[in-house]
Design a protein around this motif. Structure first.
Motif, PDB file in Angstrom:
ATOM      1  N   ARG A   1       0.827  -1.212  -0.070  1.00  0.00           N
ATOM      2  CA  ARG A   1       0.077  -0.076   0.182  1.00  0.00           C
ATOM      3  C   ARG A   1       0.985   1.248  -0.073  1.00  0.00           C
ATOM      4  NH1 ARG A   1      -5.607  -0.166   1.919  1.00  0.00           N
ATOM      5  NH2 ARG A   1      -6.171  -2.252   1.588  1.00  0.00           N
ATOM      6  N   PHE A   2       0.583   2.129  -0.763  1.00  0.00           N
ATOM      7  CA  PHE A   2       1.103   3.280  -1.338  1.00  0.00           C
ATOM      8  C   PHE A   2       0.432   4.585  -1.216  1.00  0.00           C
ATOM      9  CE2 PHE A   2       3.972   0.202  -3.082  1.00  0.00           C
ATOM     10  CZ  PHE A   2       5.038   0.041  -2.393  1.00  0.00           C
ATOM     11  N   ASP A   3       0.743   5.578  -0.686  1.00  0.00           N
ATOM     12  CA  ASP A   3      -0.110   6.841  -0.799  1.00  0.00           C
ATOM     13  C   ASP A   3      -0.210   7.365  -2.447  1.00  0.00           C
ATOM     14  OD1 ASP A   3      -0.637   7.227   2.009  1.00  0.00           O
ATOM     15  OD2 ASP A   3       1.355   7.955   2.266  1.00  0.00           O
ATOM     16  N   SER A   4       0.884   6.918  -3.180  1.00  0.00           N
ATOM     17  CA  SER A   4       0.913   7.315  -4.615  1.00  0.00           C
ATOM     18  C   SER A   4       2.132   6.406  -4.827  1.00  0.00           C
ATOM     19  CB  SER A   4       1.222   8.555  -4.793  1.00  0.00           C
ATOM     20  OG  SER A   4       2.550   9.178  -4.406  1.00  0.00           O
TER      21      SER A   4
ATOM     22  N   ILE B   1      -0.736  -4.342  -5.380  1.00  0.00           N
ATOM     23  CA  ILE B   1      -0.225  -2.935  -5.056  1.00  0.00           C
ATOM     24  C   ILE B   1      -1.590  -2.122  -5.027  1.00  0.00           C
ATOM     25  CG2 ILE B   1       1.028  -0.825  -5.669  1.00  0.00           C
ATOM     26  CD1 ILE B   1       2.842  -3.101  -7.428  1.00  0.00           C
ATOM     27  N   VAL B   2      -1.838  -1.489  -3.735  1.00  0.00           N
ATOM     28  CA  VAL B   2      -2.940  -0.898  -3.853  1.00  0.00           C
ATOM     29  C   VAL B   2      -2.545   0.957  -3.377  1.00  0.00           C
ATOM     30  CG1 VAL B   2      -5.028  -0.497  -2.210  1.00  0.00           C
ATOM     31  CG2 VAL B   2      -4.128  -2.693  -2.905  1.00  0.00           C
ATOM     32  N   GLY B   3      -3.078   1.833  -3.765  1.00  0.00           N
ATOM     33  CA  GLY B   3      -2.884   3.132  -3.487  1.00  0.00           C
ATOM     34  C   GLY B   3      -4.079   4.016  -4.175  1.00  0.00           C
ATOM     35  N   PRO B   4      -3.932   5.316  -3.646  1.00  0.00           N
ATOM     36  CA  PRO B   4      -4.869   6.112  -4.073  1.00  0.00           C
ATOM     37  C   PRO B   4      -4.777   6.713  -5.542  1.00  0.00           C
ATOM     38  CG  PRO B   4      -3.683   7.200  -2.101  1.00  0.00           C
ATOM     39  CD  PRO B   4      -3.124   5.747  -2.308  1.00  0.00           C
TER      40      PRO B   4
ATOM     41  N   SER C   1      -4.358  -1.263  -8.778  1.00  0.00           N
ATOM     42  CA  SER C   1      -5.498  -1.168  -7.817  1.00  0.00           C
ATOM     43  C   SER C   1      -5.270   0.381  -7.492  1.00  0.00           C
ATOM     44  CB  SER C   1      -5.863  -1.852  -6.845  1.00  0.00           C
ATOM     45  OG  SER C   1      -5.934  -3.254  -7.292  1.00  0.00           O
ATOM     46  N   ALA C   2      -6.345   1.319  -7.810  1.00  0.00           N
ATOM     47  CA  ALA C   2      -5.949   2.575  -7.044  1.00  0.00           C
ATOM     48  C   ALA C   2      -7.263   3.385  -7.398  1.00  0.00           C
ATOM     49  CB  ALA C   2      -4.908   3.349  -8.078  1.00  0.00           C
TER      50      ALA C   2
ATOM     51  N   ARG D   1      -4.509  -4.861 -16.463  1.00  0.00           N
ATOM     52  CA  ARG D   1      -5.528  -4.818 -15.740  1.00  0.00           C
ATOM     53  C   ARG D   1      -5.543  -3.853 -14.602  1.00  0.00           C
ATOM     54  NH1 ARG D   1      -8.214  -9.564 -16.310  1.00  0.00           N
ATOM     55  NH2 ARG D   1      -7.011 -11.155 -17.355  1.00  0.00           N
ATOM     56  N   PHE D   2      -6.729  -3.042 -14.850  1.00  0.00           N
ATOM     57  CA  PHE D   2      -6.726  -1.961 -13.749  1.00  0.00           C
ATOM     58  C   PHE D   2      -8.225  -1.988 -12.840  1.00  0.00           C
ATOM     59  CE2 PHE D   2      -4.250  -0.206 -17.424  1.00  0.00           C
ATOM     60  CZ  PHE D   2      -3.265   0.371 -16.726  1.00  0.00           C
ATOM     61  N   ASP D   3      -7.988  -1.799 -11.646  1.00  0.00           N
ATOM     62  CA  ASP D   3      -9.091  -1.831 -11.024  1.00  0.00           C
ATOM     63  C   ASP D   3      -9.118  -0.190 -10.219  1.00  0.00           C
ATOM     64  OD1 ASP D   3     -11.267  -1.991  -9.009  1.00  0.00           O
ATOM     65  OD2 ASP D   3     -10.194  -3.216  -7.531  1.00  0.00           O
TER      66      ASP D   3
END
Length: 174
Positions: free
Chosen positions: A106-109, A124-127, A142-143, A164-166
């Protein structure tokens, strides 16, 4: 935190060939035991946790697959247990339901600049994720928001046949 992977440019001002940075595999497994530590929770896996888990996140799930929560790994002890910040406070009596874990980054960006690539076998999850230059993508991104800068080229990394994008917010292609 913020993850910036930058391939930079060579002396002639052109980008280097695509370089893919691989994040260490976090994996998944069974929860052998849990122990409260104030607001936190010590988790012992069926196999020992490694230094690569520090700073990453673990998703705890019940035996029926229901996710109980996602927690940052704040400490690793000599026995190979990990300390999850705030997990005991949030889970309370449900802590005993934790039967499996899986790692996730998880990253902020995340910014991939000048043709840099990034691959990970774990989510990899982030805003926000920004792509610039020629970039190879492996797995699912995933963002909340994804920006593909003007002139950027995205393609699947070797061994993958699709991008693939979520994206729960905005996908911007400049």
């Amino acid at each position: 935190g913020h993850l910036v992977v930058d391939a930079k440019q060579n002396d002639s001002g052109t980008p280097w060939p695509v370089v893919v940075t691989e994040l260490p595999t976090l994996g998944s497994g069974a929860v052998a035991s849990v122990e409260a530590a104030g607001d936190d929770l010590w988790v012992t896996g069926a196999e020992v946790f490694r230094p690569r888990h520090l700073g990453a996140h673990l998703v705890l799930s019940a035996a029926d697959g229901q996710e109980l929560g996602t927690y940052a790994v704040s400490q690793l002890d000599a026995a190979g247990r990990v300390r999850l910040g705030g997990a005991q406070l949030e889970l309370g009596g449900d802590v005993a339901l934790a039967s499996t874990w899986r790692g996730e980054y998880r990253f902020d960006s995340v910014a991939l600049l000048n043709g840099a690539g990034l691959t990970a076998t774990d989510p990899i999850v982030g805003p926000s994720v920004v792509f610039e230059g020629e970039t190879e993508v492996a797995g699912t991104i995933s963002a909340t928001d994804v920006v593909v800068k003007a002139g950027a080229t995205l393609r699947p990394a070797p061994g993958f046949n699709a991008l693939r994008f979520d994206v729960s917010g905005t996908l911007t292609i400049e």
